[in-house]
Design a protein around this motif. Structure first.
Motif, mmCIF file in Angstrom:
data_model
loop_
_atom_site.group_PDB
_atom_site.id
_atom_site.type_symbol
_atom_site.label_atom_id
_atom_site.label_comp_id
_atom_site.label_asym_id
_atom_site.label_seq_id
_atom_site.Cartn_x
_atom_site.Cartn_y
_atom_site.Cartn_z
ATOM 1 N N GLY A 185 58.106 37.390 35.857
ATOM 2 C CA GLY A 185 58.540 36.264 36.670
ATOM 3 C C GLY A 185 58.821 36.635 38.103
ATOM 4 N N ARG A 186 59.059 37.907 38.362
ATOM 5 C CA ARG A 186 59.325 38.367 39.722
ATOM 6 C C ARG A 186 58.419 39.555 40.014
ATOM 7 N NH1 ARG A 186 65.161 40.510 42.075
ATOM 8 N NH2 ARG A 186 64.595 40.484 44.274
ATOM 9 N N PHE A 187 57.121 39.304 39.917
ATOM 10 C CA PHE A 187 56.170 40.398 39.992
ATOM 11 C C PHE A 187 55.850 40.761 41.435
ATOM 12 C CE2 PHE A 187 53.120 43.247 38.365
ATOM 13 C CZ PHE A 187 52.083 43.265 39.276
ATOM 14 N N THR A 188 56.075 42.029 41.756
ATOM 15 C CA THR A 188 55.659 42.603 43.024
ATOM 16 C C THR A 188 55.018 43.943 42.709
ATOM 17 O OG1 THR A 188 57.798 43.712 43.341
ATOM 18 C CG2 THR A 188 57.555 41.498 44.277
ATOM 19 N N CYS A 220 49.415 33.645 30.777
ATOM 20 C CA CYS A 220 49.380 32.920 32.052
ATOM 21 C C CYS A 220 50.273 33.573 33.095
ATOM 22 C CB CYS A 220 49.787 31.460 31.835
ATOM 23 S SG CYS A 220 48.575 30.458 30.956
ATOM 24 N N ARG A 221 51.429 34.056 32.655
ATOM 25 C CA ARG A 221 52.331 34.730 33.606
ATOM 26 C C ARG A 221 51.682 35.997 34.155
ATOM 27 N NH1 ARG A 221 57.364 32.644 33.890
ATOM 28 N NH2 ARG A 221 58.128 31.402 32.130
ATOM 29 N N ALA A 222 50.990 36.740 33.302
ATOM 30 C CA ALA A 222 50.311 37.953 33.755
ATOM 31 C C ALA A 222 49.214 37.615 34.761
ATOM 32 C CB ALA A 222 49.733 38.701 32.554
ATOM 33 N N ILE A 223 48.472 36.544 34.501
ATOM 34 C CA ILE A 223 47.417 36.129 35.431
ATOM 35 C C ILE A 223 48.025 35.628 36.739
ATOM 36 C CG2 ILE A 223 45.579 34.433 35.798
ATOM 37 C CD1 ILE A 223 45.037 34.544 32.790
ATOM 38 N N PHE A 224 49.079 34.833 36.631
ATOM 39 C CA PHE A 224 49.729 34.280 37.820
ATOM 40 C C PHE A 224 50.327 35.378 38.689
ATOM 41 C CE2 PHE A 224 53.072 32.023 40.163
ATOM 42 C CZ PHE A 224 52.342 30.948 40.649
ATOM 43 N N ALA A 225 50.744 36.486 38.049
ATOM 44 C CA ALA A 225 51.332 37.606 38.785
ATOM 45 C C ALA A 225 50.283 38.604 39.266
ATOM 46 C CB ALA A 225 52.348 38.333 37.891
ATOM 47 N N ASN A 226 48.978 38.249 39.111
ATOM 48 C CA ASN A 226 47.873 39.129 39.508
ATOM 49 C C ASN A 226 47.862 40.436 38.723
ATOM 50 O OD1 ASN A 226 47.025 37.271 41.413
ATOM 51 N ND2 ASN A 226 48.165 38.226 43.081
ATOM 52 N N PHE A 227 48.436 40.430 37.536
ATOM 53 C CA PHE A 227 48.438 41.616 36.693
ATOM 54 C C PHE A 227 47.315 41.457 35.664
ATOM 55 C CE2 PHE A 227 51.614 44.828 34.739
ATOM 56 C CZ PHE A 227 50.632 45.794 34.817
ATOM 57 N N TYR A 228 46.090 41.553 36.146
ATOM 58 C CA TYR A 228 44.930 41.283 35.306
ATOM 59 C C TYR A 228 44.696 42.389 34.282
ATOM 60 C CZ TYR A 228 44.287 37.975 39.083
ATOM 61 O OH TYR A 228 44.498 36.981 39.997
ATOM 62 N N MET A 251 48.154 24.449 30.869
ATOM 63 C CA MET A 251 46.745 24.836 30.811
ATOM 64 C C MET A 251 46.616 26.164 30.082
ATOM 65 S SD MET A 251 46.192 26.036 34.793
ATOM 66 C CE MET A 251 47.059 24.609 35.436
ATOM 67 N N CYS A 252 45.398 26.517 29.727
ATOM 68 C CA CYS A 252 45.161 27.805 29.081
ATOM 69 C C CYS A 252 44.929 28.871 30.144
ATOM 70 C CB CYS A 252 43.963 27.709 28.132
ATOM 71 S SG CYS A 252 42.399 27.324 28.952
ATOM 72 N N GLY A 253 44.858 30.115 29.703
ATOM 73 C CA GLY A 253 44.709 31.218 30.645
ATOM 74 C C GLY A 253 43.413 31.167 31.428
ATOM 75 N N LEU A 254 42.321 30.707 30.791
ATOM 76 C CA LEU A 254 41.033 30.654 31.474
ATOM 77 C C LEU A 254 41.068 29.674 32.643
ATOM 78 C CD1 LEU A 254 38.078 31.437 31.682
ATOM 79 C CD2 LEU A 254 37.544 29.723 29.962
ATOM 80 N N GLU A 255 41.682 28.520 32.441
ATOM 81 C CA GLU A 255 41.752 27.541 33.525
ATOM 82 C C GLU A 255 42.606 28.062 34.680
ATOM 83 O OE1 GLU A 255 43.112 22.896 34.395
ATOM 84 O OE2 GLU A 255 42.842 23.612 32.338
ATOM 85 N N LEU A 256 43.705 28.724 34.362
ATOM 86 C CA LEU A 256 44.544 29.296 35.421
ATOM 87 C C LEU A 256 43.780 30.369 36.187
ATOM 88 C CD1 LEU A 256 47.307 29.479 36.794
ATOM 89 C CD2 LEU A 256 47.984 31.138 35.063
ATOM 90 N N LEU A 257 42.957 31.130 35.469
ATOM 91 C CA LEU A 257 42.194 32.203 36.112
ATOM 92 C C LEU A 257 41.173 31.643 37.092
ATOM 93 C CD1 LEU A 257 41.624 35.244 36.261
ATOM 94 C CD2 LEU A 257 40.017 34.963 34.369
ATOM 95 N N VAL A 258 40.452 30.595 36.703
ATOM 96 C CA VAL A 258 39.426 30.049 37.602
ATOM 97 C C VAL A 258 40.046 29.270 38.758
ATOM 98 C CG1 VAL A 258 37.713 29.926 35.758
ATOM 99 C CG2 VAL A 258 39.135 27.933 36.230
ATOM 100 N N ARG A 259 41.315 28.942 38.663
ATOM 101 C CA ARG A 259 42.011 28.294 39.773
ATOM 102 C C ARG A 259 42.451 29.298 40.842
ATOM 103 N NH1 ARG A 259 43.785 23.023 39.232
ATOM 104 N NH2 ARG A 259 43.374 22.057 37.216
ATOM 105 N N ARG A 260 42.124 30.560 40.644
ATOM 106 C CA ARG A 260 42.495 31.613 41.589
ATOM 107 C C ARG A 260 41.221 32.284 42.108
ATOM 108 N NH1 ARG A 260 47.834 32.566 40.876
ATOM 109 N NH2 ARG A 260 47.798 34.737 41.579
ATOM 110 N N LYS A 361 39.414 45.106 46.096
ATOM 111 C CA LYS A 361 38.277 45.306 45.197
ATOM 112 C C LYS A 361 38.756 45.589 43.779
ATOM 113 C CE LYS A 361 33.775 47.499 44.838
ATOM 114 N NZ LYS A 361 32.759 48.335 45.511
ATOM 115 N N LEU A 362 39.858 46.323 43.637
ATOM 116 C CA LEU A 362 40.416 46.578 42.307
ATOM 117 C C LEU A 362 40.805 45.273 41.630
ATOM 118 C CD1 LEU A 362 41.498 48.510 40.131
ATOM 119 C CD2 LEU A 362 43.655 48.572 41.389
ATOM 120 N N MET A 363 41.412 44.372 42.388
ATOM 121 C CA MET A 363 41.774 43.069 41.836
ATOM 122 C C MET A 363 40.527 42.308 41.401
ATOM 123 S SD MET A 363 43.857 39.920 43.644
ATOM 124 C CE MET A 363 42.625 39.762 44.945
ATOM 125 N N HIS A 364 39.477 42.359 42.212
ATOM 126 C CA HIS A 364 38.237 41.671 41.867
ATOM 127 C C HIS A 364 37.623 42.237 40.596
ATOM 128 C CE1 HIS A 364 37.724 40.646 46.440
ATOM 129 N NE2 HIS A 364 38.660 39.923 45.853
#
Length: 666
Positions: A185-188, A220-228, A251-260, A361-364
């Motif tokens: 919830g407080r991902f940095t 979803c929290r992991a995706i939202f925090a960019n912790f792929y 929403m499901c994780g896939l929809e959250l992912l394509v929204r980023r 690039k690592l994130m991609h």
């Protein structure tokens, strides 16, 4: 009527009035007693509820015995980071270590963690507490000490707490969050270490935080925090989560992912030099910027190993989780040459701008791997009807992905299964829609935006079968028709942009051509005017190297400027059909700008050579500032126009959306 009669009537009236007053008084007294009784009943009910809640909190491990003013000295000592004062107080009040000392009944341990007190003091507090008391929750939100450590990103304290009481990672707050969820919830960047640690010690046991709605929310929290990296591990271990909708995110994780879209290469805008550096950077999802996490797939025995994504495991001692964070340096294996090369690479990427590109690039890479794995899990666990039903029920997934031009999603989707929704729309129908302004603004120039839209549409079209390309939806519209309607305004803006650009550049080219033509007949130094000489009319400085440079540069400027003017004229008189923006118009613009730059450079060289011929003998040192000042306009022109020129060349000749992908049979 006699006086006696009136007197008796008055007496009766007075008696009736007295009875009425007394009756009203009794009624008021009765109402007061009733109100008092109701107040007592309400107070009694409140007391019962408070005692029930208090008892419930005690059963859930909540410290509910906070007494205002009782442990103020201990509170002040910890707030002031004065462990000596706190120790002295605890000697005389040992029970205070397990009691609430704040308004929300937080213990001394919870207060110390929340205030960020040093780890040595927290360690001393933990030693004084019974392991069971570490499970205590505060009354405000039900957070334990581990929740607070997770929120603060204090990995050392988290390791200490879990080593003392292994049940802590499974305890939930009042909102149902585990410490792992709190850390997400407080991902940095600083939270990465504790997220990985808590994931390694959180167990998949009833009630498991990795299944159902809770598991989907964690994904979803992991995706939202960019912790792929963590999200990929969750998908591998619990593949059923990919089709579960999180109530917290709707929403499901896939929809959250394509929204980023920024998490993917196709959604990232870079300058020409960033793109060049980006292309040569090698990333490893298991380097120090993406620590490996233990992943075990429940479907591993059911699938072909060739179809799975390789995810390296990390061996973790469950009895001693501290090994995950701290290892004995003496027992570490020797560094291999490959690891030395990797370390050298890490030193290289430590440069600020290189490091930023490396992280991007690592994130991609991680997001793309996660996307592919999610689509693979959907394909493995479902038949075609279930897949179609899933995307029909979650229609925003394809709409958003196509809207943002998510190349990775389209490729991954068509590799595993085709799609035709309830309205008979194919993916090509979605690709025919115009991209949102945020996506278009990543490309310089309206004409190049139109080119990109055409490349995107034709790229998707090239991956589909012939029958799907001309599929009509329920309205009878083909994808091509929808594309024309959607891009009518963009086509008009592209035409205006092309005309304005070519018109302005044509004026500059004509000006250079005029100057170059005139300079050819007014050469520096003039001509020989001797009618008796065979050299009559020839240039005075003919044969000198500087004059040769002048002649060649002037001729090149003339020819290049005329070529440039012709190209811009061809652009100005073009028909401006949709297909022209794909290659015809951009190619003409590239040739025109190239010729214009050459003519500009050549005319400046001719000017410099002419000036040297005139003053070179007397002021030989003047050649240096002449050359430098001649370069300034060329450098300025290149600086201003090179990004657009590079983007045109790259999008027209080098890289085209989905060009490397051909028809995929599903």
């Amino acid at each position: 009527m006699s006086a006696a009669t009136e007197s008796s009537e008055m007496i009766e009236i007075k008696a009736l009035l007295k009875m009425l007053v007394e009756s009203q008084a009794k009624q008021a007294e009765s109402q007061a007693r009733l109100a008092e009784t109701q107040a007592d009943t309400q107070q009694h009910i409140i007391e019962i509820l408070e005692s029930t809640i208090s008892a419930g909190h005690k059963q859930q491990g909540v410290v509910a015995n906070y007494v205002p003013g009782k442990h103020d000295i201990l509170y002040e000592a910890i707030s002031e980071n004065d462990w000596g004062k706190a120790t002295e107080y605890l000697k005389h009040n040992p029970e205070a270590i397990n009691e609430g000392i704040t308004y929300d009944s937080s213990t001394a341990l919870q207060l110390a963690i929340d205030l960020g007190i040093g780890t040595p003091i927290i360690e001393e507090i933990v030693k004084l507490m019974k392991p069971k008391m570490l499970e205590c929750k505060n009354t405000e939100n039900g957070n334990t000490a581990l929740h607070l450590a997770a929120w603060r990103g204090n990995t050392k304290v988290a390791v200490m707490l879990v080593n003392t009481n292994s049940k802590l990672p499974q305890i939930r707050s009042y909102s149902g969050k585990t410490p792992l969820e709190s850390s997400l919830g407080r991902f940095t960047v600083g939270q990465k270490e504790i997220v990985e640690y808590l994931y390694s010690v959180t167990r998949d046991e009833e009630p498991s935080p990795f299944v159902g709605n809770e598991g989907a929310t964690l994904l979803c929290r992991a995706i939202f925090a960019n912790f792929y990296n963590l999200a990929l591990c969750l998908v591998n271990r619990f593949p059923e989560l990919v089709m579960v909708e999180s109530s917290a995110y709707g929403m499901c994780g896939l929809e959250l992912l394509v929204r980023r879209p920024f998490a993917f290469r196709s959604g990232a805008k870079m300058t020409w030099w960033q793109d060049r550096i980006y292309s040569v950077i090698q990333v490893d999802i298991n380097t120090s910027y993406g620590q490996p996490i233990t992943c075990q797939s429940s479907l591993e025995s059911k699938r072909d190993e060739d179809n799975r994504l390789e995810v390296k495991d990390t061996e973790i001692d469950e009895e001693n989780p501290l090994e995950f964070v701290e290892r004995d340096k003496e027992n570490r294996p020797k560094i291999t040459k490959a690891e030395e090369s990797l370390q050298f690479g890490l030193i290289f990427i430590s440069l600020p701008f290189i490091k930023k590109l490396y992280k991007k690039k690592l994130m991609h890479v991680q997001a793309t791997a996660l996307l592919k794995q999610i689509l693979l899990e959907i394909d493995i666990a479902n038949d075609s009807l279930e897949i179609r039903s899933f995307f029909n029920n979650n229609s925003n997934i394809i709409k958003v992905a196509i809207k943002h031009g998510l190349v990775e999603f389209v490729v991954g989707l068509l590799w595993h299964f085709s799609y035709l929704n309830s309205d008979n729309n194919t993916i090509l129908h979605y690709a025919a829609k115009q991209a949102p302004p945020a996506q278009l603004n990543m490309i310089s120039g309206v004409a190049l935006q139109m080119q990109r839209e055409l490349q995107w549409f034709q790229g998707v079209e090239g991956m589909m079968s012939e029958c799907d390309r001309w599929q009509r939806n329920k309205n009878g519209d083909t994808a091509q028709f929808i594309f024309q309607v959607e891009h009518k305004d963009l086509l008009k803006k592209g035409e205006d942009w092309m005309k304005d650009t070519s018109g302005s550049c044509m004026i500059v080219a004509a000006l250079i051509a005029t100057v170059a033509f005139a300079a050819a007949f007014t050469v520096p130094g003039g001509n020989i005017s001797d009618t008796n000489s065979t050299k009559n009319g020839t240039p005075v400085f003919l044969g000198q190297p500087s004059f040769t440079v002048f002649v060649v540069a002037d001729a090149l400027a003339l020819f290049a400027s005329i070529t440039s003017a012709l190209m811009f004229l061809a652009i100005y008189t073009s028909r401006y059909a949709e297909i022209d923006f794909l290659s015809s118009l951009p190619q003409k613009l590239i040739i025109g700008l190239s010729a214009l730059f050459i003519s500009m450079a050549a005319i400046l060289v001719a000017f410099g050579a002419s000036l040297y011929i005139v003053v070179g003998d007397r002021f030989a040192q003047a050649t240096i500032p002449i050359a430098l000042f001649s370069c300034c306009p060329m450098v300025l022109f290149a600086w201003l126009q090179l990004p657009l020129f590079y983007e045109m060349v790259r999008s027209t000749y080098w890289v085209s959306v989905l060009r490397k992908h051909r028809y995929i049979s599903t």
